[in-house]
Write an enzyme that holds these catalytic residues in place. Structure first.
Site, PDB file in Angstrom:
ATOM      1  N   LYS A  45       0.824  -1.212   0.000  1.00 11.77           N
ATOM      2  CA  LYS A  45       0.000   0.000   0.000  1.00 11.77           C
ATOM      3  C   LYS A  45       0.866   1.273   0.000  1.00 11.77           C
ATOM      4  O   LYS A  45       2.075   1.208   0.254  1.00 11.77           O
ATOM      5  CB  LYS A  45      -0.944  -0.045   1.209  1.00 11.77           C
ATOM      6  CG  LYS A  45      -2.003  -1.167   1.120  1.00 11.77           C
ATOM      7  CD  LYS A  45      -2.974  -1.098   2.300  1.00 11.77           C
ATOM      8  CE  LYS A  45      -4.047  -2.171   2.225  1.00 11.77           C
ATOM      9  NZ  LYS A  45      -4.996  -2.113   3.371  1.00 11.77           N
ATOM     10  N   PHE A  55     -15.544   3.747   7.239  1.00 15.85           N
ATOM     11  CA  PHE A  55     -14.170   4.117   6.876  1.00 15.85           C
ATOM     12  C   PHE A  55     -13.920   4.084   5.360  1.00 15.85           C
ATOM     13  O   PHE A  55     -12.792   4.313   4.919  1.00 15.85           O
ATOM     14  CB  PHE A  55     -13.173   3.205   7.601  1.00 15.85           C
ATOM     15  CG  PHE A  55     -13.372   1.727   7.338  1.00 15.85           C
ATOM     16  CD1 PHE A  55     -12.923   1.130   6.168  1.00 15.85           C
ATOM     17  CD2 PHE A  55     -14.020   0.923   8.283  1.00 15.85           C
ATOM     18  CE1 PHE A  55     -13.101  -0.222   5.935  1.00 15.85           C
ATOM     19  CE2 PHE A  55     -14.198  -0.432   8.061  1.00 15.85           C
ATOM     20  CZ  PHE A  55     -13.741  -1.005   6.875  1.00 15.85           C
ATOM     21  N   ARG A  95      -1.558 -14.181   4.336  1.00 13.88           N
ATOM     22  CA  ARG A  95      -2.214 -13.409   5.401  1.00 13.88           C
ATOM     23  C   ARG A  95      -1.479 -13.564   6.731  1.00 13.88           C
ATOM     24  O   ARG A  95      -1.426 -12.625   7.523  1.00 13.88           O
ATOM     25  CB  ARG A  95      -3.687 -13.811   5.543  1.00 13.88           C
ATOM     26  CG  ARG A  95      -4.469 -13.483   4.285  1.00 13.88           C
ATOM     27  CD  ARG A  95      -5.688 -12.698   4.339  1.00 13.88           C
ATOM     28  NE  ARG A  95      -6.379 -12.334   5.484  1.00 13.88           N
ATOM     29  CZ  ARG A  95      -7.119 -11.207   5.552  1.00 13.88           C
ATOM     30  NH1 ARG A  95      -7.161 -10.385   4.507  1.00 13.88           N
ATOM     31  NH2 ARG A  95      -7.798 -10.931   6.617  1.00 13.88           N
ATOM     32  N   THR A 142      -5.258  -7.222  10.660  1.00  9.36           N
ATOM     33  CA  THR A 142      -5.630  -5.962   9.999  1.00  9.36           C
ATOM     34  C   THR A 142      -5.177  -4.751  10.822  1.00  9.36           C
ATOM     35  O   THR A 142      -4.654  -3.782  10.273  1.00  9.36           O
ATOM     36  CB  THR A 142      -7.168  -5.916   9.820  1.00  9.36           C
ATOM     37  OG1 THR A 142      -7.573  -7.095   9.127  1.00  9.36           O
ATOM     38  CG2 THR A 142      -7.598  -4.685   9.048  1.00  9.36           C
ATOM     39  N   ARG A 166       2.697  -6.156   9.153  1.00 15.47           N
ATOM     40  CA  ARG A 166       1.914  -5.046   9.717  1.00 15.47           C
ATOM     41  C   ARG A 166       2.459  -4.625  11.084  1.00 15.47           C
ATOM     42  O   ARG A 166       2.463  -3.443  11.408  1.00 15.47           O
ATOM     43  CB  ARG A 166       0.435  -5.418   9.768  1.00 15.47           C
ATOM     44  CG  ARG A 166      -0.230  -5.287   8.383  1.00 15.47           C
ATOM     45  CD  ARG A 166      -1.543  -6.001   8.307  1.00 15.47           C
ATOM     46  NE  ARG A 166      -2.334  -5.632   7.138  1.00 15.47           N
ATOM     47  CZ  ARG A 166      -3.428  -6.286   6.759  1.00 15.47           C
ATOM     48  NH1 ARG A 166      -3.858  -7.325   7.445  1.00 15.47           N
ATOM     49  NH2 ARG A 166      -4.094  -5.903   5.686  1.00 15.47           N
ATOM     50  N   GLU A 169      -9.849 -10.685  -7.359  1.00 14.34           N
ATOM     51  CA  GLU A 169      -8.878  -9.597  -7.217  1.00 14.34           C
ATOM     52  C   GLU A 169      -7.753  -9.704  -8.247  1.00 14.34           C
ATOM     53  O   GLU A 169      -7.287  -8.691  -8.771  1.00 14.34           O
ATOM     54  CB  GLU A 169      -8.314  -9.606  -5.788  1.00 14.34           C
ATOM     55  CG  GLU A 169      -9.392  -9.248  -4.761  1.00 14.34           C
ATOM     56  CD  GLU A 169      -8.921  -9.338  -3.320  1.00 14.34           C
ATOM     57  OE1 GLU A 169      -7.745  -9.683  -3.078  1.00 14.34           O
ATOM     58  OE2 GLU A 169      -9.740  -9.056  -2.419  1.00 14.34           O
TER      59      GLU A 169
HETATM   60  P1  DAT Z   1      -7.903  -6.843   5.576  1.00 11.12           P
HETATM   61  O1  DAT Z   1      -7.154  -5.779   4.801  1.00 11.12           O
HETATM   62  O2  DAT Z   1      -7.067  -7.382   6.698  1.00 11.12           O
HETATM   63  O3  DAT Z   1      -8.487  -7.926   4.710  1.00 11.12           O
HETATM   64  P2  DAT Z   1     -10.616  -5.768   5.788  1.00 11.12           P
HETATM   65  O4  DAT Z   1     -10.901  -6.474   4.506  1.00 11.12           O
HETATM   66  O5  DAT Z   1     -11.537  -5.999   6.935  1.00 11.12           O
HETATM   67  O6  DAT Z   1      -9.130  -6.104   6.304  1.00 11.12           O
HETATM   68  O7  DAT Z   1     -10.588  -4.204   5.546  1.00 11.12           O
HETATM   69  C1  DAT Z   1      -9.975  -3.669   4.374  1.00 11.12           C
HETATM   70  C2  DAT Z   1      -9.161  -2.462   4.769  1.00 11.12           C
HETATM   71  O8  DAT Z   1     -10.024  -1.444   5.285  1.00 11.12           O
HETATM   72  C3  DAT Z   1      -8.150  -2.723   5.888  1.00 11.12           C
HETATM   73  O9  DAT Z   1      -6.933  -3.257   5.424  1.00 11.12           O
HETATM   74  C4  DAT Z   1      -7.976  -1.361   6.465  1.00 11.12           C
HETATM   75  C5  DAT Z   1      -9.354  -0.753   6.335  1.00 11.12           C
HETATM   76  N1  DAT Z   1     -10.113  -0.933   7.584  1.00 11.12           N
HETATM   77  C6  DAT Z   1     -10.697  -2.064   8.039  1.00 11.12           C
HETATM   78  N2  DAT Z   1     -11.305  -1.881   9.208  1.00 11.12           N
HETATM   79  C7  DAT Z   1     -11.098  -0.571   9.515  1.00 11.12           C
HETATM   80  C8  DAT Z   1     -11.462   0.265  10.607  1.00 11.12           C
HETATM   81  N3  DAT Z   1     -12.174  -0.207  11.630  1.00 11.12           N
HETATM   82  N4  DAT Z   1     -11.083   1.565  10.567  1.00 11.12           N
HETATM   83  C9  DAT Z   1     -10.373   2.055   9.533  1.00 11.12           C
HETATM   84  N5  DAT Z   1      -9.972   1.319   8.461  1.00 11.12           N
HETATM   85  C10 DAT Z   1     -10.345   0.026   8.465  1.00 11.12           C
HETATM   86 MG    MG Z   2      -9.969  -7.866   3.325  1.00  7.98          MG
END
Ligand code: DAT
Ligand code: MG
Length: 143
Positions: A11, A59, A87, A93, A104, A128
């Site tokens: 990213k 978000f 992962r 996350t 991370r 994806e």
């Molecule tokens: P991941 O990237 O681990 O698969 P996700 O699919 O739940 O997680 O969310 C996608 C992205 O969105 C994550 O990498 C960061 C952002 N994100 C997720 N939950 C969040 C939160 N509570 N506040 C802010 N950003 C968030």
């Molecule tokens: Mg995800």
């Protein structure tokens, strides 16, 4: 064990920290093979489409704005159980919850800017990978 492919994104925050090679090294040390990769600066539309599953989340706007704030490196990784193993290398996350030694934990400062993306299932991975790469851009190893 099954050979799988997964989508990986370095990213904008991690590209900005100049750790693309460090992140790739971790994948390679774990036996994951890069079979496609490119740097790109995502448009708002491309980022919104990629994260469409999150469009109702509070978000979402901040996520799209972060993902378009600088270039990203999008790759396809191949290996045994690649989806889950990738992962595991990324960590949770929220970097505060990420295990020590994960990408991370080492490079992300907050859940908003968490250094990397990894597909969460083989079904997501297929969508994806096709979202970013044509068939010709994915190069199976021949040696
Ligand atoms: P991941 O990237 O681990 O698969 P996700 O699919 O739940 O997680 O969310 C996608 C992205 O969105 C994550 O990498 C960061 C952002 N994100 C997720 N939950 C969040 C939160 N509570 N506040 C802010 N950003 C968030
Ligand atoms: Mg995800």
């Amino acid at each position: 064990m099954a050979v799988e492919r997964t989508l990986s994104i370095v990213k904008p925050d991690a590209v900005g920290k100049n750790v693309i090679g460090e992140i790739f090294s971790r994948f390679e040390r774990a036996g994951l093979k890069i079979v496609a990769t490119k740097m790109m600066h995502l448009s708002k539309e491309k980022a919104e489409g990629f994260y469409a599953e999150h469009k109702e989340r509070p978000f979402f706007g901040a996520l799209v704005s972060f993902m378009t704030s600088g270039p990203v490196v999008v790759s396809v990784l191949e290996g045994e159980n690649a989806v889950i193993r990738h992962r595991e290398i990324l960590g949770a996350t929220d970097p505060k919850k990420a295990a020590a030694g994960t990408i991370r934990a080492d490079y992300a400062v907050s859940v908003d800017e968490n250094a990397t993306h990894g597909s969460d299932s083989t079904t997501s991975a297929e969508r994806e990978i096709n979202y970013f790469f044509s068939k010709e851009e994915v190069c199976p190893r021949t040696r």
